[in-house]
Scaffold this motif. Structure first.
Motif, PDB file in Angstrom:
ATOM      1  N   THR A   1      -3.761  18.914  -3.027  1.00 20.88           N
ATOM      2  CA  THR A   1      -4.201  17.787  -3.849  1.00 20.88           C
ATOM      3  C   THR A   1      -3.264  16.623  -3.567  1.00 20.88           C
ATOM      4  O   THR A   1      -2.084  16.678  -3.909  1.00 20.88           O
ATOM      5  N   LYS A   2      -3.791  15.572  -2.951  1.00 15.10           N
ATOM      6  CA  LYS A   2      -2.946  14.500  -2.442  1.00 15.10           C
ATOM      7  C   LYS A   2      -2.923  13.283  -3.361  1.00 15.10           C
ATOM      8  O   LYS A   2      -3.893  12.986  -4.053  1.00 15.10           O
ATOM      9  N   ALA A   3      -1.801  12.588  -3.325  1.00 11.70           N
ATOM     10  CA  ALA A   3      -1.674  11.265  -3.928  1.00 11.70           C
ATOM     11  C   ALA A   3      -1.169  10.342  -2.818  1.00 11.70           C
ATOM     12  O   ALA A   3       0.014   9.999  -2.756  1.00 11.70           O
ATOM     13  N   SER A   4      -2.076   9.996  -1.920  1.00 11.42           N
ATOM     14  CA  SER A   4      -1.739   9.157  -0.769  1.00 11.42           C
ATOM     15  C   SER A   4      -2.601   7.902  -0.801  1.00 11.42           C
ATOM     16  O   SER A   4      -3.276   7.622  -1.794  1.00 11.42           O
ATOM     17  N   LEU A   5      -2.597   7.144   0.263  1.00 12.72           N
ATOM     18  CA  LEU A   5      -3.266   5.855   0.294  1.00 12.72           C
ATOM     19  C   LEU A   5      -4.734   5.929  -0.126  1.00 12.72           C
ATOM     20  O   LEU A   5      -5.219   5.072  -0.868  1.00 12.72           O
ATOM     21  N   VAL A   6      -5.446   6.934   0.321  1.00  8.72           N
ATOM     22  CA  VAL A   6      -6.868   7.061   0.006  1.00  8.72           C
ATOM     23  C   VAL A   6      -7.081   7.323  -1.478  1.00  8.72           C
ATOM     24  O   VAL A   6      -7.927   6.693  -2.122  1.00  8.72           O
ATOM     25  N   GLU A   7      -6.319   8.248  -2.024  1.00  6.91           N
ATOM     26  CA  GLU A   7      -6.508   8.641  -3.424  1.00  6.91           C
ATOM     27  C   GLU A   7      -5.797   7.719  -4.414  1.00  6.91           C
ATOM     28  O   GLU A   7      -6.204   7.614  -5.568  1.00  6.91           O
ATOM     29  N   PHE A   8      -4.740   7.063  -3.964  1.00  8.91           N
ATOM     30  CA  PHE A   8      -3.861   6.290  -4.846  1.00  8.91           C
ATOM     31  C   PHE A   8      -3.478   4.982  -4.145  1.00  8.91           C
ATOM     32  O   PHE A   8      -2.385   4.852  -3.596  1.00  8.91           O
ATOM     33  N   PRO A   9      -4.367   3.988  -4.157  1.00 14.44           N
ATOM     34  CA  PRO A   9      -4.144   2.748  -3.395  1.00 14.44           C
ATOM     35  C   PRO A   9      -2.846   2.016  -3.726  1.00 14.44           C
ATOM     36  O   PRO A   9      -2.351   1.242  -2.898  1.00 14.44           O
ATOM     37  N   ALA A  10      -2.264   2.264  -4.889  1.00 16.10           N
ATOM     38  CA  ALA A  10      -1.037   1.564  -5.270  1.00 16.10           C
ATOM     39  C   ALA A  10       0.136   1.887  -4.352  1.00 16.10           C
ATOM     40  O   ALA A  10       1.109   1.128  -4.294  1.00 16.10           O
ATOM     41  N   VAL A  11       0.080   3.011  -3.619  1.00 14.03           N
ATOM     42  CA  VAL A  11       1.198   3.364  -2.735  1.00 14.03           C
ATOM     43  C   VAL A  11       1.157   2.591  -1.418  1.00 14.03           C
ATOM     44  O   VAL A  11       2.099   2.665  -0.623  1.00 14.03           O
ATOM     45  N   ASN A  12       0.100   1.822  -1.177  1.00 12.42           N
ATOM     46  CA  ASN A  12      -0.001   1.043   0.055  1.00 12.42           C
ATOM     47  C   ASN A  12       1.191   0.093   0.177  1.00 12.42           C
ATOM     48  O   ASN A  12       1.466  -0.705  -0.714  1.00 12.42           O
ATOM     49  N   GLY A  13       1.923   0.217   1.266  1.00 11.33           N
ATOM     50  CA  GLY A  13       3.089  -0.625   1.489  1.00 11.33           C
ATOM     51  C   GLY A  13       4.366  -0.121   0.857  1.00 11.33           C
ATOM     52  O   GLY A  13       5.427  -0.720   1.039  1.00 11.33           O
ATOM     53  N   GLN A  14       4.315   0.985   0.112  1.00 11.58           N
ATOM     54  CA  GLN A  14       5.490   1.500  -0.593  1.00 11.58           C
ATOM     55  C   GLN A  14       6.195   2.636   0.159  1.00 11.58           C
ATOM     56  O   GLN A  14       7.212   3.150  -0.313  1.00 11.58           O
ATOM     57  N   SER A  15       5.652   3.061   1.270  1.00 12.25           N
ATOM     58  CA  SER A  15       6.272   4.108   2.099  1.00 12.25           C
ATOM     59  C   SER A  15       6.509   5.402   1.322  1.00 12.25           C
ATOM     60  O   SER A  15       7.556   6.051   1.478  1.00 12.25           O
ATOM     61  N   VAL A  16       5.557   5.786   0.497  1.00 16.54           N
ATOM     62  CA  VAL A  16       5.719   6.993  -0.304  1.00 16.54           C
ATOM     63  C   VAL A  16       4.361   7.597  -0.607  1.00 16.54           C
ATOM     64  O   VAL A  16       3.368   6.882  -0.791  1.00 16.54           O
TER      65      VAL A  16
END
Length: 210
Positions: A70-85
């Motif tokens: 279960t991922k929390a990455s760019l696709v699922e969680f757009p807020a991490v875009n540009g945050q390197s996490v």
């Protein structure tokens, strides 16, 4: 499941802190505080955009029938875009495996929060590094190298949290990329020094069940 996950909140926070230690080798720097999809200038009125609730289902949910990430990455969680996490919760039913794969854009820091795992990776000299991880152990898989995890316990599930130094670490599954992407059977047979019938049998085993 709930008590196990909640009892390791501290461990989760430690894993999150470890993620930020990998940021230096992560995504390119951005020229704003954060990135909002489709907008040139951030215009956020509350914290909902920066909140991910996709892990809640894991707390009281059943153990999945097969390995699940279960991922929390760019696709699922757009807020991490540009945050390197980014992060992922990995669930391993008894006897299940996360097949050999790579993450081309980030190292992975894995933290065991339930059960135990057999893990390993292969470096560019084809040397295999393995370890048996117990509850609260951590293991780093270097960026871009083939690695795997296996729950060898035939009766009990395992769970881990993975942290990445990229908003979009990417995942390339070795079995899927080799055998399900249309590479000619004859080429694969020669590459693996076997016959076409064996390649066809392997491919048939990788076809998703309806």
């Amino acid at each position: 499941m709930a008590s196990t996950l909640l009892s390791h909140v501290l461990f989760f926070l430690l894993a999150a802190c470890a993620t930020f230690s990998m940021v230096q080798a992560g995504d390119p720097d951005i020229l704003s505080d954060f990135i909002v999809p489709g907008l040139g200038t951030p215009n956020i009125t509350d914290g909902n955009f920066f909140t991910f609730t996709g892990m809640r289902a894991i707390v009281n949910g059943p153990t999945p029938p097969s390995f699940k990430a279960t991922k929390a990455s760019l696709v699922e969680f757009p807020a991490v875009n540009g945050q390197s996490v980014s992060m992922a919760v990995l669930q391993y039913p008894a006897g299940s495996v996360n097949p050999p794969h790579t993450h081309p854009r980030s190292a992975e820091l894995l933290f065991v929060v339930e059960g135990s795992l057999e893990v390993g990776f292969i470096d560019t000299t084809n040397k295999l590094y393995t370890q048996t991880l117990q509850l609260a152990d951590m293991f780093v898989f270097p960026k871009g190298l083939v690695h795997f995890q296996y729950n060898a316990d035939a009766k009990n599930p395992a769970m881990a949290i993975s942290a990445f130094g990229s908003a979009n670490a990417g995942t390339v599954s070795v079995p899927a990329s080799v055998f399900t992407t249309g590479i000619d059977d004859g080429i694969l047979a020669k590459a693996f020094k076997t016959d076409v019938a064996t390649i066809e049998k392997i491919k048939a085993g990788l076809v998703p069940k309806a």
